[in-house]
Design a protein around this motif. Structure first.
Motif, PDB file in Angstrom:
ATOM      1  N   ASN A   1      -3.585   5.590  -4.894  1.00 55.88           N
ATOM      2  CA  ASN A   1      -4.771   6.299  -5.373  1.00 55.88           C
ATOM      3  C   ASN A   1      -5.941   6.121  -4.406  1.00 55.88           C
ATOM      4  N   ASP A   2      -6.046   4.917  -3.820  1.00 54.99           N
ATOM      5  CA  ASP A   2      -7.087   4.703  -2.822  1.00 54.99           C
ATOM      6  C   ASP A   2      -6.887   5.640  -1.632  1.00 54.99           C
ATOM      7  N   LEU A   3      -5.637   5.808  -1.216  1.00 54.69           N
ATOM      8  CA  LEU A   3      -5.353   6.693  -0.087  1.00 54.69           C
ATOM      9  C   LEU A   3      -5.678   8.143  -0.437  1.00 54.69           C
ATOM     10  N   LYS A   4      -5.379   8.531  -1.677  1.00 56.60           N
ATOM     11  CA  LYS A   4      -5.724   9.891  -2.122  1.00 56.60           C
ATOM     12  C   LYS A   4      -7.232  10.102  -2.100  1.00 56.60           C
ATOM     13  N   ASN A   5      -7.969   9.069  -2.523  1.00 59.32           N
ATOM     14  CA  ASN A   5      -9.431   9.178  -2.506  1.00 59.32           C
ATOM     15  C   ASN A   5      -9.963   9.250  -1.076  1.00 59.32           C
ATOM     16  N   LEU A   6      -9.338   8.494  -0.164  1.00 55.82           N
ATOM     17  CA  LEU A   6      -9.737   8.594   1.239  1.00 55.82           C
ATOM     18  C   LEU A   6      -9.526  10.009   1.764  1.00 55.82           C
TER      19      LEU A   6
ATOM     20  N   ALA B   1       0.817  -1.216   0.000  1.00 58.81           N
ATOM     21  CA  ALA B   1       0.000   0.000   0.000  1.00 58.81           C
ATOM     22  C   ALA B   1       0.850   1.265   0.000  1.00 58.81           C
TER      23      ALA B   1
ATOM     24  N   SER C   1       2.354   0.816  -4.185  1.00 59.59           N
ATOM     25  CA  SER C   1       1.497   0.522  -5.328  1.00 59.59           C
ATOM     26  C   SER C   1       0.709   1.760  -5.749  1.00 59.59           C
TER      27      SER C   1
ATOM     28  N   GLU D   1      -1.986   1.885  -7.453  1.00 56.51           N
ATOM     29  CA  GLU D   1      -3.412   1.651  -7.235  1.00 56.51           C
ATOM     30  C   GLU D   1      -3.786   1.914  -5.773  1.00 56.51           C
ATOM     31  N   LYS D   2      -2.977   1.395  -4.846  1.00 58.07           N
ATOM     32  CA  LYS D   2      -3.250   1.600  -3.427  1.00 58.07           C
ATOM     33  C   LYS D   2      -3.059   3.055  -3.023  1.00 58.07           C
TER      34      LYS D   2
END
Length: 641
Positions: free
Chosen positions: A614-619, A606, A609, A611-612
Motif C-alpha cells: 500500500n505504501d508503494l501504491k501511495n508512492l 516490502a 506485505s 501494508e508495504k
C-alpha cells in the motif's frame, strides 16, 4: 517427528496440487523477461528465435532467483595470478604509480581540459593504452585481474584520466578484441594498443540512451555490395573528439530466413580517415573535465564491407557483451578512488583537534571511517571476484559485473561525500581535491548502463531464469510418474518453507568457523529471496516486468546477498592464508552480513506485505500528482483559500 512431517508433507502436497502452485499456470515469455534495453530488439526478432531449455547456470546471482546457491564461482575466492603474472604486473605497476604520484596533477589537468602531452606519451610508452591486448598485437597481454589492479591506480589518481584510458580500451576497441576477425585485429590492434591511434565506442544517440533498441543511426549497403553508407549522429561520446577509430552501432536492412526485410543493429569499425566523420566541441561537463566528450556526426561515410564487426545484425549482442565485459574495470576504478578518499579522511582525522581531542577519537567520525572501509572492501571484493572468474574462463558473469558497477559507483559516492563531511570546510575547497572527485564520480552512476536500468537488468534476467525453471516443473507434472524425483524435491522445498524449517543451502563447509553464523544469514536470505521471486511470478506472471517498485527491491536484495557472499569468501581466504589483516576482515564481514541480511529481509517483506505494498501504491499516486502538475503539487504553507 518424522511421521508428523510425512503427514504434513502429504497434506501440503495435496494443497499445492489443488492450488496449482506446483503446477503453475503461467507463461513468462523470454522477450518479456529481458532487460529493458533488450526488449524492443528481442520483440522484433521473436519469430526467428528458437526457444530452448536454459542450461543450469554457474552464476551465483542467477541461481539465487530459484532459491539455490551455486557457489562454484564464489568459493574459493579467486587466486588466478601466477608468479610470472605477478612479476609482470609489478613491472607495469611501479612506473604507473610513480607517474600518477609525481608527474600528473589532476587539478592542473582539469583546468587544461586534458592531461599534458608528456604524461599521455609516457602512458603510451608504458603500454597503458593496450593493457589487455595480446603481445602479438603489440599489447601488454595482461589478464582481467592485472588490468583491474592498474585501473585502481588510475581511479586513485584522476578519474578524468581514467575515463580517457577506459573509453579507449575498456570499450573503445574492446569489440575488435572480442569479435574482430584476424585481419581486423592485425590491421587495427597494434596502432590502438600502442596509442598511435585512439578509439571510442559510439552507441548513445539523442533518442537511444539505455534503450539501445531505439537507435536511429543507419547504414545501407551500396548497390555494388562493396561498402555501407553510414548516416546519423552519436552524442556524449568519450574520446569522441580525439578518436581515430570508432566502434559504431547502426541499423542495417537484413533479409530474414523467411524472406522478410527487417532492420537490425550491426557493429562497424569506422576510421575518421574514411571521410564524412566530424566531431562537435568538447562538452561542458560537471566533472571528468580531463576527458574529452563530444558529439560525433556521420555523413555519407563509406565503410568497406570488411569493416563489419562480427555478423550483420549481431551488433546489439556485441554492444552488450562489450559493456558487460568492461564493467568490472569501473568497480576497480571506484575502489581506487575510495582508497584515496579514505586516506585523506583518516589523515585529517588523525591531525584535526577539536574540543581538546583529535576528531579520530570521536565515535561519530569512527563510524563514518568504518563504514567507508566496509564500502571499499565490498567493492574491491566484488571487482576481483568478477575479474578472477573471467580469467578462469567463466562466461556467466554479466549479472555479477552489473552488480559490481552499481554497488561500486554508489559506494564511491557515499565514501567521497563522507570524506568531505569529515574534512568540513577544507573538503569543500578546491585545493584538497575532494570536491573534484565528487564531481567526477557523479557520472559513474549514469554511463555504461545507468544504475536504474542495471537494477532492472539484474532483476528481470534472474526472473527469466526462475520462470524457465518453473515452466520445466510444469512440464514435469504432465508425466508425474517419470518425473517424481523432481516433483518431490520441489514440493519438499515448499513444505519446509511453509512450516518454517528451511534454513537454506548450507555454506558452513566453505567458510571459516568463526564466520559460520554470518554464512547462515546468507543461506536464510537466499531461501527467502527465492521464495519471494516465486511468489511474485505466481502473482504477476508476465506482468512482473511492469512492477518496477518490486523489481528494484529484488535487485537491491540480490546486491546485498552478493556483497555478503563475496566478502565471506575473501575473508575466509585471508584466515586460511593467515594474512595479517585476517581478523580485521572477519570483523568487517560480520558487520556486513548482519546489516545486509536485515536489509534483504526488509526489501523482501516490502514485496509481499499488504501494508508495504500500500505504501508503494501511495508512492505511485504521489508521483502521478507531481507529473500532472509538472512539479510540486501540494499547497504552499502560507497560501489560503
Amino acid at each position: 517427528m518424522s511421521t508428523m512431517m510425512s503427514v504434513r508433507f502429504l497434506r501440503h502436497f495435496n494443497v499445492l496440487k489443488s492450488t496449482k502452485l506446483v503446477y503453475p499456470h503461467m507463461r513468462l515469455m523470454s522477450a518479456q523477461a529481458q532487460p529493458l534495453e533488450q526488449v524492443k530488439e528481442e520483440k522484433s526478432n521473436k519469430r526467428e528465435v528458437k526457444k530452448e531449455k536454459l542450461p543450469e547456470t554457474n552464476s551465483f546471482i542467477m541461481s539465487i532467483f530459484s532459491g539455490q546457491a551455486n557457489v562454484n564461482q564464489v568459493f574459493p575466492y579467486p587466486d588466478v595470478l601466477t608468479e610470472d603474472q605477478v612479476e609482470t604486473l609489478n613491472m607495469v605497476r611501479e612506473p604507473t604509480l610513480k607517474l600518477f604520484n609525481e608527474m600528473h596533477d589532476p587539478l592542473v589537468a582539469e583546468l587544461n581540459g586534458k592531461a599534458d602531452d608528456k604524461t599521455i606519451q609516457m602512458l603510451k610508452d608504458m603500454g597503458s593504452f593496450g593493457l589487455m591486448v595480446p603481445t602479438k598485437y603489440e599489447g601488454a597481454g595482461l589478464n582481467n585481474t592485472q588490468y583491474a589492479t592498474l585501473a585502481e591506480l588510475s581511479g586513485q589518481s584522476d578519474l578524468g584520466l581514467a575515463v580517457t584510458l577506459g573509453a579507449h580500451q575498456s570499450i573503445g576497441y574492446k569489440g575488435i578484441l572480442l569479435f574482430g576477425n584476424e585481419k581486423q585485429k592485425d590491421k587495427y590492434l597494434p596502432d590502438l594498443a600502442t596509442g598511435r591511434k585512439t578509439a571510442c565506442f559510439c552507441l548513445t544517440e539523442p533518442s537511444a540512451g539505455s534503450d539501445a533498441g531505439s537507435l536511429r543511426c543507419k547504414a545501407v549497403l551500396s548497390p555494388d555490395g562493396s561498402h555501407y553508407i553510414l548516416n546519423g549522429s552519436k552524442i556524449w561520446i568519450s574520446n569522441g573528439g580525439l578518436a581515430d577509430i570508432f566502434t559504431v552501432f547502426a541499423r542495417t536492412p537484413v533479409i530474414t530466413s523467411s524472406g522478410e526485410e527487417k532492420e537490425k543493429v550491426t557493429a562497424f569499425i569506422v576510421e575518421r580517415a574514411f571521410g564524412g566523420v566530424t566531431s562537435g566541441p568538447d562538452e561542458k561537463k560537471m566533472g571528468i573535465k580531463t576527458s574529452n566528450t563530444a558529439h560525433v556526426y556521420f555523413e555519407n561515410v563509406k565503410i568497406p564491407v570488411e569493416n563489419v564487426l562480427g555478423e550483420i545484425g549481431n551488433g546489439f549482442k556485441i554492444a552488450m557483451n562489450v559493456l558487460n565485459s568492461g564493467r568490472f574495470g569501473m568497480g576497480a576504478s571506484m575502489s581506487g578512488t575510495m582508497k584515496l578518499c579514505i586516506a585523506k579522511a583518516t589523515d585529517f582525522a588523525n591531525n584535526r583537534i577539536q574540543f581538546g581531542d583529535k576528531i579520530a577519537s570521536f565515535g561519530t567520525i569512527q563510524e563514518k571511517i568504518a563504514r567507508m572501509a566496509l564500502a571499499q572492501y565490498i567493492t574491491e571484493s566484488m571487482t576481483y571476484m568478477v575479474a578472477g572468474n573471467m580469467d578462469k574462463g567463466s562466461t556467466e558473469f554479466q549479472l555479477e559485473a552489473a552488480i559490481s558497477k552499481v554497488f561500486g559507483s554508489e559506494a564511491a559516492w557515499f565514501v567521497c561525500d563522507e570524506t568531505i563531511q569529515i574534512l568540513g570546510g577544507s573538503g569543500y575547497m578546491r585545493e584538497t581535491g575532494v570536491e573534484k572527485i565528487m564531481r567526477d564520480l557523479r557520472i559513474f552512476r549514469i554511463f555504461e548502463g545507468t544504475n536504474d536500468i542495471l537494477r532492472l537488468f539484474v532483476a528481470l534476467t534472474g526472473i527469466q531464469n526462475a520462470g524457465s525453471h518453473l515452466k520445466e516443473l510444469q512440464k514435469a507434472m504432465k508425466n508425474p510418474v517419470a518425473n517424481l524425483g523432481m516433483i518431490f524435491d520441489e514440493s519438499t522445498k515448499r513444505v519446509f518453507r511453509a512450516v518454517g524449517l528451511s534454513s537454506g543451502p548450507s555454506l558452513t563447509e566453505f567458510v571459516s568457523p568463526e564466520l559460520a553464523p554470518s554464512a547462515a544469514l546468507v543461506s536464510k536470505s537466499v531461501t527467502n529471496f527465492g521464495a519471494t521471486v516465486e511468489h511474485l511470478l505466481f502473482k504477476y506472471n508476465k506482468k512482473i516486468i511492469h512492477e518496477q517498485f518490486l523489481l528494484n527491491r529484488l535487485a537491491n536484495s540480490a546486491i546485498d546477498i552478493y556483497s555478503m557472499i563475496v566478502t565471506l569468501s575473501r575473508a575466509t581466504r585471508s584466515v586460511q592464508k593467515n594474512f595479517p589483516s585476517a581478523q580485521h576482515e572477519v570483523n568487517m564481514v560480520k558487520v556486513i552480513c548482519n546489516e545486509a541480511s536485515s536489509r534483504v529481509h526488509q526489501n523482501l517483506v516490502a514485496c509481499r506485505s499488504s501494508e508495504k505494498l500500500n505504501d508503494l501504491k501511495n508512492l505511485k499516486k504521489i508521483s502521478e500528482s507531481l507529473f500532472v502538475n509538472n512539479g510540486v503539487s501540494h499547497r504552499h504553507p502560507i497560501e489560503r483559500d
